[in-house]
Design a protein around this motif. Sequence first.
Motif, mmCIF file in Angstrom:
data_model
loop_
_atom_site.group_PDB
_atom_site.id
_atom_site.type_symbol
_atom_site.label_atom_id
_atom_site.label_comp_id
_atom_site.label_asym_id
_atom_site.label_seq_id
_atom_site.Cartn_x
_atom_site.Cartn_y
_atom_site.Cartn_z
ATOM 1 N N LYS A 128 0.819 -1.214 0.000
ATOM 2 C CA LYS A 128 0.000 0.000 0.000
ATOM 3 C C LYS A 128 0.854 1.266 0.000
ATOM 4 O O LYS A 128 0.375 2.330 0.401
ATOM 5 C CB LYS A 128 -0.904 0.011 1.245
ATOM 6 C CG LYS A 128 -1.894 -1.140 1.323
ATOM 7 C CD LYS A 128 -2.992 -1.003 0.316
ATOM 8 C CE LYS A 128 -3.997 -2.143 0.444
ATOM 9 N NZ LYS A 128 -4.935 -2.189 -0.679
ATOM 10 N N LYS A 179 1.815 3.054 -2.396
ATOM 11 C CA LYS A 179 1.213 4.045 -3.292
ATOM 12 C C LYS A 179 0.017 4.721 -2.616
ATOM 13 O O LYS A 179 -0.121 5.943 -2.639
ATOM 14 C CB LYS A 179 0.753 3.323 -4.572
ATOM 15 C CG LYS A 179 0.393 4.228 -5.704
ATOM 16 C CD LYS A 179 -0.056 3.397 -6.884
ATOM 17 C CE LYS A 179 -1.426 2.793 -6.616
ATOM 18 N NZ LYS A 179 -1.956 2.044 -7.757
ATOM 19 N N GLU A 180 -0.828 3.885 -1.983
ATOM 20 C CA GLU A 180 -2.008 4.433 -1.306
ATOM 21 C C GLU A 180 -1.610 5.359 -0.154
ATOM 22 O O GLU A 180 -2.234 6.383 0.075
ATOM 23 C CB GLU A 180 -2.895 3.300 -0.765
ATOM 24 C CG GLU A 180 -3.794 2.654 -1.791
ATOM 25 C CD GLU A 180 -3.089 1.600 -2.623
ATOM 26 O OE1 GLU A 180 -1.859 1.436 -2.456
ATOM 27 O OE2 GLU A 180 -3.750 0.955 -3.452
ATOM 28 N N ILE A 227 -0.522 8.666 -1.559
ATOM 29 C CA ILE A 227 -1.631 9.502 -2.057
ATOM 30 C C ILE A 227 -2.459 10.022 -0.881
ATOM 31 O O ILE A 227 -2.930 11.170 -0.906
ATOM 32 C CB ILE A 227 -2.495 8.730 -3.086
ATOM 33 C CG1 ILE A 227 -3.392 9.689 -3.855
ATOM 34 C CG2 ILE A 227 -3.336 7.658 -2.470
ATOM 35 C CD1 ILE A 227 -2.649 10.631 -4.727
ATOM 36 N N LEU A 228 -2.592 9.203 0.145
ATOM 37 C CA LEU A 228 -3.318 9.687 1.343
ATOM 38 C C LEU A 228 -2.577 10.858 1.976
ATOM 39 O O LEU A 228 -3.189 11.839 2.405
ATOM 40 C CB LEU A 228 -3.480 8.561 2.364
ATOM 41 C CG LEU A 228 -4.536 7.499 2.028
ATOM 42 C CD1 LEU A 228 -4.414 6.300 2.973
ATOM 43 C CD2 LEU A 228 -5.942 8.087 2.106
ATOM 44 N N PRO A 261 6.209 10.318 1.238
ATOM 45 C CA PRO A 261 5.312 10.198 0.082
ATOM 46 C C PRO A 261 5.958 10.640 -1.222
ATOM 47 O O PRO A 261 5.672 10.088 -2.287
ATOM 48 C CB PRO A 261 4.139 11.112 0.454
ATOM 49 C CG PRO A 261 4.658 12.035 1.488
ATOM 50 C CD PRO A 261 5.716 11.296 2.215
ATOM 51 N N THR A 267 7.661 7.949 -3.317
ATOM 52 C CA THR A 267 6.728 7.088 -4.058
ATOM 53 C C THR A 267 6.124 7.834 -5.240
ATOM 54 O O THR A 267 6.072 7.313 -6.364
ATOM 55 C CB THR A 267 5.603 6.618 -3.126
ATOM 56 O OG1 THR A 267 6.181 6.069 -1.954
ATOM 57 C CG2 THR A 267 4.728 5.590 -3.786
ATOM 58 N N LEU A 268 5.665 9.064 -4.985
ATOM 59 C CA LEU A 268 5.009 9.828 -6.050
ATOM 60 C C LEU A 268 5.987 10.111 -7.181
ATOM 61 O O LEU A 268 5.665 9.979 -8.354
ATOM 62 C CB LEU A 268 4.464 11.149 -5.483
ATOM 63 C CG LEU A 268 3.381 11.007 -4.415
ATOM 64 C CD1 LEU A 268 3.073 12.340 -3.768
ATOM 65 C CD2 LEU A 268 2.122 10.407 -5.013
#
Lengths: 231, 412
Positions: B304, B306-307, B310-311, B403, B406-407
């Motif tokens: 997760k 990626k999730e 994004i969160l 984050p 990942t982004l």
Amino acid sequence: MHALRGVSLDLEPGTVHAVVGPSGCGKSTLLYVLGLLDPPDAGSIAIESEPVSHLSDNELARKRNEFIGFIFQFHFLMEDFTAQENIMIPMRRLGQLPEDEMGERAARLLDAVGLGNKLSRPSRHLSGGEQQRVAIARALANDPRVILADEPTGNLDTKNSERAFALLQTLVQQGENPRDDGRPNRRQPSSRHARAQLLKAKTAQNGVAQGDNNFLRHVWALFSFALAGAG
Amino acid sequence: MTPPLYIALRFLRHRKRALLLSLSGVVFGVGFFVCTQAQTEGFARHFINSTIGSNGALVVRSRFRPHYESLVVPSRSASSDTALRAFFEGITNASEIMRVSRQFSNVVACSPVLRGTVSARAGFQNATADLFGIDPPLHARTTDILRQLIAGSYDDFRNNTSSLIVGSRLAEDLGVHTGDTMQLLSPSGEYWRFTIAAIARAGVGSIDSTRVYSHARIAQNLLQRPFGASMIIYKLRDPDRAPALATQFERLFQHVANSWQEREQANLQLFMTLRISAAITVSLIILLAGFGIFNVLTMSVLGKVKEIAILRSMGYRRIDISAIFLWQGALVAAVGSVLGCLLGALLTWGVGHIPIRIRGLLYADHFLVTWNWRHYFWATLLAIIAVFIASYVPARRAAELPPVVTLRGSSV
């Protein structure tokens, strides 16, 4: 390594900006710094004249939730959620609307991006173009002051790319004011104007292109685009 | 419902296989913990109830001469106060001690007993017997003797001074039944004849294989004792408070007083060791379940990334991200504990109905279990602690994921 050197932006509400440059020139870094995701090593950032560089991680998260809408090249939808639920995720964090109103607002946003009939469809069952449109609707979920789009059409084919780009502009041109809170509607540049800026940016090869737009009053949008064939 | 809880529920719902794996570990761990504790405590409780029911929760026995403090300060190596006591066998003034001790709120009833070892004979069989000379009405009020009778009648015993109540295993060993004659050998070498009025089974091997009850007066004559009671046994409202009362009685009556905890210390320690051993063994299942949850959540965090990114970009705080994974652990622990407790209750019920012939330390025809809410509480607490520790590390790791990496990694 210096990702950004001597970048100073003073962005006014109601303006649209496109950062254009070859891969690796720092477009994404600029967006993440401006989006309060990546703290700058030096310098300062202010939103609506309020300095935010010194804020704690929790306060920065709240600012992101309240003021900023992100659109990424890869849609980054939550796979375990439906299209409607994806749009409700930022609203849940903001916590200003009851469950049913969040659902209604998400439905209106999806309707605005042409996916009103796919509310309950799991995001992984949507096509690439549809997923990106859901991502656009999600960026608007909390009525943000700033929309930061990092190559929003970079992962789409030409047809979907045109469609998503047009959608972004159309949404803002037509106004999207689901909460009906008395604030003036958001406005974004016309397609023609954005394209003019893009051309202007391309002419400059890389850097920050800024245009003025009388329609924009309360929101500014910053797009980053990689130059075709560059880098 | 908070956003992290909402997201945690959705994550769990879409990882059914991993969820079932984690859940089953907790369910079986909690269930087995409850069941083994119910069994081990069941046997221990049976032993305690039987011994208290036969020998009382508290016993006052030999008189001791009080020790008075010397005016000379003793050296540090001097022995303790108790060691200097001089003991005298038997209870002096038993009726007065009983009258005073009945004033204590914790005392339900008390009964004098004259105890001695005799040789028993029936036919050609001989055995050593532990003779309890009792006052039948008082003893019936103080012990579970009435409930322990498996043959014969207590009234027959009460109405016939030359009758006995014999322990069930001793009766088996001597081959006697109610109505038969049994002889007890006096210290003067003379056999006294008795009729067996009843046979009693306490459920504890050491009692059932030696115990013989007679009338106190007869026992005194048989044993040729100058005193009428060698001990007074007590029935208490709260047997757990017996040690405190024993201390009070010793100080008050100048007689040795032993609580059942002190008397049965060796057996109680054995049962406690068994319980701890079983608890440790079964706790390993819960710890393994915790390890499984750790693996599942760690994989979930990795899956997760990626999730999570994004969160975070949407304004979710680090604490929200942690909460998402901690909630997953908490939900598994909560549901697992509830189901585990139900499984534990079911297993306990089932095990309690397994027929098994036990004729050793205890007498039982089936597994002995006890129903105690503390087993469920400790099992649940253990599961919650194990799952929390297992969830904490992945949750913390998820919260600390940057984050941007990942982004950027997905968008450049």
